[in-house]
Design a protein around this motif. Structure first.
Motif, PDB file in Angstrom:
ATOM      1  N   GLU A   1       0.826  -1.206   0.000  1.00  0.00           N
ATOM      2  CA  GLU A   1       0.000   0.000   0.000  1.00  0.00           C
ATOM      3  C   GLU A   1       0.862   1.259   0.000  1.00  0.00           C
ATOM      4  OE1 GLU A   1      -2.500  -0.415   3.358  1.00  0.00           O
ATOM      5  OE2 GLU A   1      -3.932  -1.764   2.357  1.00  0.00           O
ATOM      6  N   ASN A   2       1.954   1.234   0.769  1.00  0.00           N
ATOM      7  CA  ASN A   2       2.862   2.388   0.758  1.00  0.00           C
ATOM      8  C   ASN A   2       3.490   2.580  -0.611  1.00  0.00           C
ATOM      9  OD1 ASN A   2       2.429   2.916   3.499  1.00  0.00           O
ATOM     10  ND2 ASN A   2       4.056   1.519   4.141  1.00  0.00           N
ATOM     11  N   GLY A   3       3.867   1.448  -1.276  1.00  0.00           N
ATOM     12  CA  GLY A   3       4.416   1.549  -2.624  1.00  0.00           C
ATOM     13  C   GLY A   3       3.404   2.099  -3.610  1.00  0.00           C
ATOM     14  N   ILE A   4       2.149   1.664  -3.469  1.00  0.00           N
ATOM     15  CA  ILE A   4       1.100   2.169  -4.369  1.00  0.00           C
ATOM     16  C   ILE A   4       0.897   3.666  -4.165  1.00  0.00           C
ATOM     17  CG2 ILE A   4      -1.381   2.068  -4.826  1.00  0.00           C
ATOM     18  CD1 ILE A   4      -1.151  -0.974  -4.207  1.00  0.00           C
ATOM     19  N   GLN A   5       0.897   4.095  -2.909  1.00  0.00           N
ATOM     20  CA  GLN A   5       0.750   5.526  -2.641  1.00  0.00           C
ATOM     21  C   GLN A   5       1.905   6.326  -3.230  1.00  0.00           C
ATOM     22  OE1 GLN A   5       0.320   5.925   1.589  1.00  0.00           O
ATOM     23  NE2 GLN A   5      -1.755   5.078   1.626  1.00  0.00           N
ATOM     24  N   LYS A   6       3.124   5.777  -3.121  1.00  0.00           N
ATOM     25  CA  LYS A   6       4.282   6.455  -3.690  1.00  0.00           C
ATOM     26  C   LYS A   6       4.160   6.568  -5.202  1.00  0.00           C
ATOM     27  CE  LYS A   6       9.346   6.270  -3.609  1.00  0.00           C
ATOM     28  NZ  LYS A   6      10.513   5.481  -3.133  1.00  0.00           N
ATOM     29  N   LEU A   7       3.746   5.456  -5.838  1.00  0.00           N
ATOM     30  CA  LEU A   7       3.582   5.479  -7.297  1.00  0.00           C
ATOM     31  C   LEU A   7       2.475   6.442  -7.711  1.00  0.00           C
ATOM     32  CD1 LEU A   7       3.942   1.672  -8.096  1.00  0.00           C
ATOM     33  CD2 LEU A   7       5.576   3.469  -8.646  1.00  0.00           C
ATOM     34  N   ASP A   8       1.399   6.492  -6.931  1.00  0.00           N
ATOM     35  CA  ASP A   8       0.338   7.449  -7.244  1.00  0.00           C
ATOM     36  C   ASP A   8       0.850   8.883  -7.174  1.00  0.00           C
ATOM     37  OD1 ASP A   8      -1.500   5.455  -7.688  1.00  0.00           O
ATOM     38  OD2 ASP A   8      -2.260   5.471  -5.621  1.00  0.00           O
ATOM     39  N   GLY A   9       1.689   9.175  -6.165  1.00  0.00           N
ATOM     40  CA  GLY A   9       2.253  10.518  -6.067  1.00  0.00           C
ATOM     41  C   GLY A   9       3.149  10.848  -7.246  1.00  0.00           C
ATOM     42  N   GLU A  10       3.996   9.867  -7.639  1.00  0.00           N
ATOM     43  CA  GLU A  10       4.849  10.096  -8.801  1.00  0.00           C
ATOM     44  C   GLU A  10       4.020  10.268 -10.073  1.00  0.00           C
ATOM     45  OE1 GLU A  10       7.491   6.813  -8.934  1.00  0.00           O
ATOM     46  OE2 GLU A  10       8.706   7.483  -7.198  1.00  0.00           O
ATOM     47  N   LYS A  11       2.958   9.498 -10.183  1.00  0.00           N
ATOM     48  CA  LYS A  11       2.101   9.609 -11.363  1.00  0.00           C
ATOM     49  C   LYS A  11       1.462  10.990 -11.452  1.00  0.00           C
ATOM     50  CE  LYS A  11      -2.069   7.645 -13.402  1.00  0.00           C
ATOM     51  NZ  LYS A  11      -3.193   6.717 -13.187  1.00  0.00           N
ATOM     52  N   SER A  12       0.963  11.477 -10.307  1.00  0.00           N
ATOM     53  CA  SER A  12       0.324  12.793 -10.312  1.00  0.00           C
ATOM     54  C   SER A  12       1.329  13.890 -10.658  1.00  0.00           C
ATOM     55  CB  SER A  12      -0.304  13.066  -8.951  1.00  0.00           C
ATOM     56  OG  SER A  12       0.694  13.050  -7.940  1.00  0.00           O
ATOM     57  N   SER A  13       2.584  13.774 -10.144  1.00  0.00           N
ATOM     58  CA  SER A  13       3.598  14.781 -10.471  1.00  0.00           C
ATOM     59  C   SER A  13       3.957  14.741 -11.953  1.00  0.00           C
ATOM     60  CB  SER A  13       4.837  14.566  -9.616  1.00  0.00           C
ATOM     61  OG  SER A  13       5.431  13.317  -9.911  1.00  0.00           O
ATOM     62  N   LEU A  14       4.063  13.518 -12.518  1.00  0.00           N
ATOM     63  CA  LEU A  14       4.368  13.391 -13.945  1.00  0.00           C
ATOM     64  C   LEU A  14       3.222  13.928 -14.800  1.00  0.00           C
ATOM     65  CD1 LEU A  14       6.038   9.863 -14.008  1.00  0.00           C
ATOM     66  CD2 LEU A  14       7.171  12.058 -14.374  1.00  0.00           C
ATOM     67  N   GLU A  15       2.003  13.680 -14.388  1.00  0.00           N
ATOM     68  CA  GLU A  15       0.872  14.225 -15.139  1.00  0.00           C
ATOM     69  C   GLU A  15       0.884  15.748 -15.129  1.00  0.00           C
ATOM     70  OE1 GLU A  15      -2.510  12.469 -13.348  1.00  0.00           O
ATOM     71  OE2 GLU A  15      -2.384  10.595 -14.489  1.00  0.00           O
ATOM     72  N   ALA A  16       1.248  16.322 -13.970  1.00  0.00           N
ATOM     73  CA  ALA A  16       1.339  17.784 -13.907  1.00  0.00           C
ATOM     74  C   ALA A  16       2.432  18.305 -14.833  1.00  0.00           C
ATOM     75  CB  ALA A  16       1.601  18.214 -12.469  1.00  0.00           C
ATOM     76  N   GLN A  17       3.585  17.595 -14.865  1.00  0.00           N
ATOM     77  CA  GLN A  17       4.657  18.000 -15.786  1.00  0.00           C
ATOM     78  C   GLN A  17       4.213  17.874 -17.242  1.00  0.00           C
ATOM     79  OE1 GLN A  17       8.116  15.709 -14.840  1.00  0.00           O
ATOM     80  NE2 GLN A  17       8.420  16.676 -12.834  1.00  0.00           N
ATOM     81  N   ASN A  18       3.469  16.814 -17.551  1.00  0.00           N
ATOM     82  CA  ASN A  18       2.976  16.649 -18.930  1.00  0.00           C
ATOM     83  C   ASN A  18       2.047  17.789 -19.326  1.00  0.00           C
ATOM     84  OD1 ASN A  18       4.369  14.291 -19.473  1.00  0.00           O
ATOM     85  ND2 ASN A  18       2.753  12.975 -18.652  1.00  0.00           N
ATOM     86  N   VAL A  19       1.218  18.218 -18.404  1.00  0.00           N
ATOM     87  CA  VAL A  19       0.315  19.335 -18.703  1.00  0.00           C
ATOM     88  C   VAL A  19       1.107  20.603 -19.016  1.00  0.00           C
ATOM     89  CG1 VAL A  19      -1.442  20.841 -17.704  1.00  0.00           C
ATOM     90  CG2 VAL A  19      -1.612  18.375 -17.396  1.00  0.00           C
ATOM     91  N   VAL A  20       2.167  20.828 -18.201  1.00  0.00           N
ATOM     92  CA  VAL A  20       3.002  22.019 -18.435  1.00  0.00           C
ATOM     93  C   VAL A  20       3.691  21.933 -19.792  1.00  0.00           C
ATOM     94  CG1 VAL A  20       5.017  23.265 -17.579  1.00  0.00           C
ATOM     95  CG2 VAL A  20       3.313  22.440 -15.975  1.00  0.00           C
ATOM     96  N   LEU A  21       4.228  20.732 -20.111  1.00  0.00           N
ATOM     97  CA  LEU A  21       4.915  20.564 -21.390  1.00  0.00           C
ATOM     98  C   LEU A  21       3.952  20.690 -22.568  1.00  0.00           C
ATOM     99  CD1 LEU A  21       7.308  17.623 -20.473  1.00  0.00           C
ATOM    100  CD2 LEU A  21       7.947  19.998 -20.879  1.00  0.00           C
ATOM    101  N   GLU A  22       2.742  20.186 -22.417  1.00  0.00           N
ATOM    102  CA  GLU A  22       1.757  20.333 -23.496  1.00  0.00           C
ATOM    103  C   GLU A  22       1.407  21.804 -23.738  1.00  0.00           C
ATOM    104  OE1 GLU A  22      -1.529  17.917 -22.434  1.00  0.00           O
ATOM    105  OE2 GLU A  22      -0.593  16.034 -23.055  1.00  0.00           O
ATOM    106  N   ASN A  23       1.286  22.570 -22.652  1.00  0.00           N
ATOM    107  CA  ASN A  23       1.021  24.000 -22.807  1.00  0.00           C
ATOM    108  C   ASN A  23       2.182  24.706 -23.507  1.00  0.00           C
ATOM    109  OD1 ASN A  23      -1.492  23.835 -21.525  1.00  0.00           O
ATOM    110  ND2 ASN A  23      -0.572  24.095 -19.491  1.00  0.00           N
ATOM    111  N   TYR A  24       3.402  24.306 -23.118  1.00  0.00           N
ATOM    112  CA  TYR A  24       4.573  24.895 -23.766  1.00  0.00           C
ATOM    113  C   TYR A  24       4.617  24.543 -25.256  1.00  0.00           C
ATOM    114  CZ  TYR A  24       9.476  25.946 -24.739  1.00  0.00           C
ATOM    115  OH  TYR A  24      10.633  26.443 -25.276  1.00  0.00           O
ATOM    116  N   LEU A  25       4.280  23.301 -25.596  1.00  0.00           N
ATOM    117  CA  LEU A  25       4.265  22.872 -26.983  1.00  0.00           C
ATOM    118  C   LEU A  25       3.232  23.644 -27.800  1.00  0.00           C
ATOM    119  CD1 LEU A  25       5.383  20.896 -29.095  1.00  0.00           C
ATOM    120  CD2 LEU A  25       3.671  19.236 -28.333  1.00  0.00           C
ATOM    121  N   LYS A  26       2.073  23.894 -27.200  1.00  0.00           N
ATOM    122  CA  LYS A  26       1.050  24.685 -27.896  1.00  0.00           C
ATOM    123  C   LYS A  26       1.547  26.099 -28.175  1.00  0.00           C
ATOM    124  CE  LYS A  26      -2.982  22.214 -26.081  1.00  0.00           C
ATOM    125  NZ  LYS A  26      -4.162  22.300 -25.189  1.00  0.00           N
TER     126      LYS A  26
END
Length: 324
Positions: A235-260
């Motif tokens: 469960e701790n590993g899943i929570q860690k992966l969820d946190g990393e996933k959310s941070s990566l999704e936020a970075q992807n949003v920023v990069l997509e805005n920059y690409l636009k």
């Protein structure tokens, strides 16, 4: 006259003999009195005799032997410290073969005090599980002993009644009211007379089965605790992966805005530069295909004039203003 003299002498000698006997008897009586004197002297200090009697039980209490341990009694639980010592004692002895057992225990006590809570945790958790096991077993053990004591007390009372009370012949009636009980056949019932050898043997077998079940239950509880730890780690590993996933999704949003923004800037800059007959200029919709065409032209080294214009336009772009 000559015959009378010896008779007088005999009387005098008899009296003398009696006096001698009295003198011989007097010291014997004194000896008796002397023999009795120490007895009276020993019996006279009554107070000291009672004190000796009162102090005697204290010495006997100290010399009393401990009651033998019951083999059926449950084993006492081991603490986390004792478990740690049992696990590491041989290793410490091999490292320090010249030390005495007391010095070895001192070293292990220092090691235990220096251990972190994480390293102490498995030993303490095993001790808690063992403590729960002991509490369960000791409660059942006490109940069994109370039941056996009551049964023995009832047997003794019945035996006393049979011995003391008059024998009265009573007709064989199953119960006091004279009604026969309707036996209900249930699964698990045993038609064994109580307080007989068969009954005691049956109880022993059930006790042994209960012990094996308790041991298996303890093993399952330990396995369950280990599995719970694994689940917690997962469960701790899943929570860690969820946190990393959310941070990566936020970075992807920023990069997509920059690409636009980058596409919009390139389309605005290259909209007046046509590429042969295919593209009259760059737009937001065809900017990807427009850049691929420019790349092909650069690889084939054709239309160098158009490529030079595109390079000049791209150099003049202020890409630093495009924030992420």
């Amino acid at each position: 006259m000559e015959k009378e003299k010896p008779e007088g002498l005999d009387k005098k000698s008899a009296v003398a003999n009696q006096d001698d006997l009295k003198q011989e008897l007097k010291p014997t009586d004194a000896g008796k009195n002397e023999g009795k004197a120490p007895e009276t002297s020993n019996a006279s200090p009554s107070g000291s005799g009672t004190k000796g009697k009162q102090s005697a039980p204290k010495t006997t209490k100290k010399k009393r032997q401990k009651a033998p341990k019951d083999a059926n009694a449950p084993k006492h639980p081991l603490t986390g410290y004792v478990r740690y010592m049992n696990e590491h004692r041989e290793g410490v002895r091999q490292k320090h073969p010249n030390l005495t057992p007391i010095e070895v225990t001192k070293i292990m006590a220092e090691e235990w005090s220096k251990l972190s809570e994480e390293r102490k945790k498995p030993y303490l958790e095993a001790a808690e599980v063992d403590k729960e096991r002991y509490n369960k077993e000791i409660s059942e053990y006490k109940l069994n002993n109370e039941a056996k004591a009551k049964a023995l007390q009832n047997e003794s009372q019945v035996a006393k009644k049979e011995v003391t009370g008059p024998k009265v012949v009573i007709s064989s009636i199953p119960y006091v009211n004279g009604k026969v009980e309707q036996k209900v056949a249930r699964q698990g019932d045993y038609d064994i007379p109580i307080f007989t050898e068969d009954f005691l043997d049956h109880n022993k077998t059930i006790d042994s089965e209960l012990r094996t079940l308790r041991k298996s239950n303890i093993d399952y509880e330990q396995q369950n605790s280990v599995l719970e730890k694994h689940v917690e780690n997962m469960e701790n590993g899943i929570q860690k992966l969820d946190g990393e996933k959310s941070s990566l999704e936020a970075q992807n949003v920023v990069l997509e805005n920059y690409l636009k923004k980058l596409r919009a800037a390139l389309a605005n800059a290259l909209q007046g530069l046509p590429l042969a007959s295919e593209y009259s200029g760059a737009t937001i919709d065809n900017i990807d295909q427009y850049l691929e065409k420019l790349h092909q032209m650069a690889d084939s080294s054709t239309q160098g004039h158009t490529l030079n214009k595109a390079k000049d336009i791209i150099r003049k772009l202020d890409l630093h203003n495009l924030t992420l």
